[in-house]
Scaffold this motif. Structure first.
Motif, PDB file in Angstrom:
ATOM      1  N   UNK A  96      38.337 -43.446   0.237  1.00 42.77           N
ATOM      2  CA  UNK A  96      37.532 -44.406  -0.501  1.00 42.77           C
ATOM      3  C   UNK A  96      36.764 -45.277   0.470  1.00 42.77           C
ATOM      4  N   UNK A  97      36.429 -46.441   0.000  1.00 44.13           N
ATOM      5  CA  UNK A  97      35.704 -47.359   0.871  1.00 44.13           C
ATOM      6  C   UNK A  97      36.084 -48.786   0.524  1.00 44.13           C
ATOM      7  N   UNK A  98      35.678 -49.663   1.366  1.00 43.01           N
ATOM      8  CA  UNK A  98      35.932 -51.083   1.137  1.00 43.01           C
ATOM      9  C   UNK A  98      35.150 -51.581  -0.077  1.00 43.01           C
ATOM     10  N   UNK A  99      34.194 -50.771  -0.563  1.00 45.01           N
ATOM     11  CA  UNK A  99      33.372 -51.164  -1.703  1.00 45.01           C
ATOM     12  C   UNK A  99      34.170 -51.363  -2.980  1.00 45.01           C
ATOM     13  N   UNK A 100      35.411 -50.913  -3.047  1.00 42.86           N
ATOM     14  CA  UNK A 100      36.213 -51.083  -4.255  1.00 42.86           C
ATOM     15  C   UNK A 100      36.671 -52.519  -4.434  1.00 42.86           C
ATOM     16  N   UNK A 101      36.655 -53.297  -3.366  1.00 43.56           N
ATOM     17  CA  UNK A 101      37.201 -54.640  -3.428  1.00 43.56           C
ATOM     18  C   UNK A 101      36.131 -55.659  -3.785  1.00 43.56           C
ATOM     19  N   UNK A 109      40.472 -57.528   4.453  1.00 42.00           N
ATOM     20  CA  UNK A 109      40.762 -57.080   3.104  1.00 42.00           C
ATOM     21  C   UNK A 109      42.081 -56.315   3.169  1.00 42.00           C
ATOM     22  N   UNK A 110      42.950 -56.558   2.207  1.00 39.11           N
ATOM     23  CA  UNK A 110      44.223 -55.849   2.144  1.00 39.11           C
ATOM     24  C   UNK A 110      44.309 -55.095   0.828  1.00 39.11           C
ATOM     25  N   UNK A 111      45.352 -54.315   0.651  1.00 35.09           N
ATOM     26  CA  UNK A 111      45.533 -53.592  -0.606  1.00 35.09           C
ATOM     27  C   UNK A 111      45.754 -54.540  -1.779  1.00 35.09           C
ATOM     28  N   UNK A 112      46.110 -55.776  -1.505  1.00 33.93           N
ATOM     29  CA  UNK A 112      46.312 -56.754  -2.565  1.00 33.93           C
ATOM     30  C   UNK A 112      45.016 -57.462  -2.965  1.00 33.93           C
ATOM     31  N   UNK A 113      43.946 -57.277  -2.219  1.00 35.62           N
ATOM     32  CA  UNK A 113      42.656 -57.889  -2.549  1.00 35.62           C
ATOM     33  C   UNK A 113      42.212 -57.380  -3.918  1.00 35.62           C
ATOM     34  N   UNK A 114      41.739 -58.270  -4.804  1.00 38.43           N
ATOM     35  CA  UNK A 114      41.291 -57.834  -6.131  1.00 38.43           C
ATOM     36  C   UNK A 114      40.182 -56.778  -6.031  1.00 38.43           C
ATOM     37  N   UNK A 115      40.227 -55.827  -6.963  1.00 40.08           N
ATOM     38  CA  UNK A 115      39.240 -54.746  -6.998  1.00 40.08           C
ATOM     39  C   UNK A 115      38.283 -54.932  -8.155  1.00 40.08           C
ATOM     40  N   UNK A 116      37.107 -54.298  -8.045  1.00 42.60           N
ATOM     41  CA  UNK A 116      36.154 -54.281  -9.137  1.00 42.60           C
ATOM     42  C   UNK A 116      36.786 -53.568 -10.323  1.00 42.60           C
ATOM     43  N   UNK A 117      36.532 -54.052 -11.506  1.00 40.13           N
ATOM     44  CA  UNK A 117      36.952 -53.351 -12.725  1.00 40.13           C
ATOM     45  C   UNK A 117      35.896 -52.300 -13.043  1.00 40.13           C
ATOM     46  N   UNK A 118      36.311 -51.202 -13.659  1.00 39.39           N
ATOM     47  CA  UNK A 118      35.395 -50.114 -13.991  1.00 39.39           C
ATOM     48  C   UNK A 118      35.562 -49.748 -15.459  1.00 39.39           C
ATOM     49  N   UNK A 129      23.969 -49.162  -9.473  1.00 36.82           N
ATOM     50  CA  UNK A 129      24.438 -50.407 -10.077  1.00 36.82           C
ATOM     51  C   UNK A 129      25.948 -50.414 -10.292  1.00 36.82           C
ATOM     52  N   UNK A 130      26.554 -49.258 -10.516  1.00 36.86           N
ATOM     53  CA  UNK A 130      27.994 -49.211 -10.768  1.00 36.86           C
ATOM     54  C   UNK A 130      28.761 -48.522  -9.641  1.00 36.86           C
ATOM     55  N   UNK A 131      28.131 -48.362  -8.492  1.00 33.45           N
ATOM     56  CA  UNK A 131      28.769 -47.656  -7.390  1.00 33.45           C
ATOM     57  C   UNK A 131      30.119 -48.250  -6.997  1.00 33.45           C
ATOM     58  N   UNK A 132      30.179 -49.554  -6.799  1.00 33.58           N
ATOM     59  CA  UNK A 132      31.435 -50.194  -6.361  1.00 33.58           C
ATOM     60  C   UNK A 132      32.523 -50.022  -7.410  1.00 33.58           C
ATOM     61  N   UNK A 133      32.187 -50.168  -8.661  1.00 36.06           N
ATOM     62  CA  UNK A 133      33.175 -50.043  -9.712  1.00 36.06           C
ATOM     63  C   UNK A 133      33.743 -48.630  -9.771  1.00 36.06           C
TER      64      UNK A 133
END
Length: 135
Positions: A96-101, A109-118, A129-133
């Motif tokens: 994946x990438x850091x873009x999820x956070x 950034x850690x695994x506990x960092x909040x992620x984008x909702x999809x 527009x929705x790449x990170x999600x």
């Protein structure tokens, strides 16, 4: 020596990862579309095709110790991979990438960092527009 199936692996971090796995003498099979000078990656098996049709691309009885997925952009990509490989692989690694956070502050950034909702709609959207999600 492990038998590793790589989905993608011809660009960016995937290409470097393939190089490192080759140096460690793993047996590699790459599934890709054949569009990014993949023929320059010697010493691996190349299977050309769309990842949406993995069942049709992969030799029927091959098994793998691991799958490295470098190019899943949509949930259906992951669903097809699981369907095609669930009984034929030991481990699955999704790159994946850091873009999820959804970070708003400085690193790290850690695994506990909040992620984008999809949402289901964003999961199917092919625009940037929705790449990170989607990640």
């Amino acid at each position: 020596m492990s038998r590793i199936l790589v989905l993608g692996g011809t660009r960016f971090i995937g290409r470097k990862t393939v190089q490192l796995l080759k140096e460690r003498e793993h047996s590699l099979t790459l599934v890709h579309r054949g569009q990014t000078n993949a023929e320059k990656i010697a010493g691996v098996q190349h299977l050309i095709g769309d990842r949406a049709a993995l069942t049709a691309i992969l030799p029927q009885h091959n098994t793998y110790d691991a799958v490295l997925d470098c190019c899943a952009l949509f949930p259906p990509h992951l669903q097809e991979m699981r369907r095609a490989l669930s009984q034929r692989v030991g481990k699955i690694v999704q790159v994946g990438s850091i873009s999820v956070y959804s970070r708003s502050g400085p690193e790290p950034v850690t695994e506990e960092t909040p992620r984008w909702e999809c949402s289901p709609e964003e999961a199917q959207d092919t625009s940037l527009a929705s790449y990170c999600q989607r990640k």
